[in-house]
Write a protein that holds these residues in place. Structure first.
Motif, PDB file in Angstrom:
ATOM      1  N   ARG A  56       0.824  -1.220   0.000  1.00 25.57           N
ATOM      2  CA  ARG A  56       0.000   0.000   0.000  1.00 25.57           C
ATOM      3  C   ARG A  56       0.856   1.268   0.000  1.00 25.57           C
ATOM      4  NH1 ARG A  56       0.970  -1.522   4.745  1.00 25.57           N
ATOM      5  NH2 ARG A  56       0.938  -0.285   6.624  1.00 25.57           N
ATOM      6  N   ARG A  58      -2.503  -0.284  -6.708  1.00 26.71           N
ATOM      7  CA  ARG A  58      -3.443  -0.688  -5.652  1.00 26.71           C
ATOM      8  C   ARG A  58      -4.075  -2.034  -5.991  1.00 26.71           C
ATOM      9  NH1 ARG A  58      -8.465  -1.062  -4.821  1.00 26.71           N
ATOM     10  NH2 ARG A  58      -9.152   0.072  -6.649  1.00 26.71           N
ATOM     11  N   LYS A  59      -4.564  -2.156  -7.209  1.00 29.22           N
ATOM     12  CA  LYS A  59      -5.217  -3.399  -7.611  1.00 29.22           C
ATOM     13  C   LYS A  59      -4.203  -4.546  -7.715  1.00 29.22           C
ATOM     14  CE  LYS A  59      -9.034  -3.352  -9.918  1.00 29.22           C
ATOM     15  NZ  LYS A  59     -10.042  -3.171 -10.962  1.00 29.22           N
ATOM     16  N   GLU A  80       1.309   2.441  -3.641  1.00 26.03           N
ATOM     17  CA  GLU A  80       0.128   2.709  -4.459  1.00 26.03           C
ATOM     18  C   GLU A  80       0.131   4.086  -5.108  1.00 26.03           C
ATOM     19  OE1 GLU A  80      -3.252   1.768  -2.018  1.00 26.03           O
ATOM     20  OE2 GLU A  80      -2.728  -0.364  -1.957  1.00 26.03           O
TER      21      GLU A  80
END
Length: 151
Positions: free
Chosen positions: A10, A20-21, A13
């Motif tokens: 994270r 993120r995905k 990101e």
């Protein structure tokens, strides 16, 4: 090249809209049950490849780099060494193949190397030449996932 623990994904990101995905998918334990081959997340913009193979001696490998994709490489089982060098100054031994998005270099000066094991990831940008799949002390089986994120 960035090396970190998957649970810290994270933190990266903000660097790319698809990270993120990618990190959420990587953190899902179900990924270990996927069959070998390509698995689309967002078509050609974000997908991952599941692989099983046996590591090899470093001197049998070649550095590689990509132009269209950022790699996130992580082991689901086993251990391997991944070597790194900037692409500047490396001798090209196989010109860029646009269809496969890959260029190969002679294994030259290794600037850094890391041991990958489950729980860690290595994030590689197009300027990062990398030599993956290298053995520690002897050849060993690994289960790996490589995310491809369009630049």
């Amino acid at each position: 090249m960035i090396i970190d623990r998957i649970e810290n994904g994270r933190l990266y990101e903000p660097m790319h809209k698809r990270f993120r995905k990618a990190f959420a998918t990587l953190a899902d334990p179900a990924i270990a049950e996927k069959p070998d081959g390509r698995h689309d997340v967002e078509g050609d913009d974000l997908y991952y490849i599941v692989q099983h193979y046996t590591t090899k001696p470093m001197d049998q490998g070649r550095f590689e780099s990509h132009r269209k994709y950022i790699d996130i490489q992580a082991l689901l089982a086993g251990q391997e060494i991944l070597a790194w060098s900037p692409i500047q100054g490396l001798e090209v031994v196989e010109p860029y193949d646009e269809a496969k998005d890959i260029m190969f270099y002679r294994a030259g000066t290794i600037i850094a190397q890391t041991r990958l094991e489950p729980g860690l990831f290595c994030l590689l940008y197009p300027h990062d030449a990398h030599l993956p799949s290298c053995q520690l002390a002897c050849p060993a089986a690994v289960h790996k996932v490589v995310f491809k994120i369009r630049v």
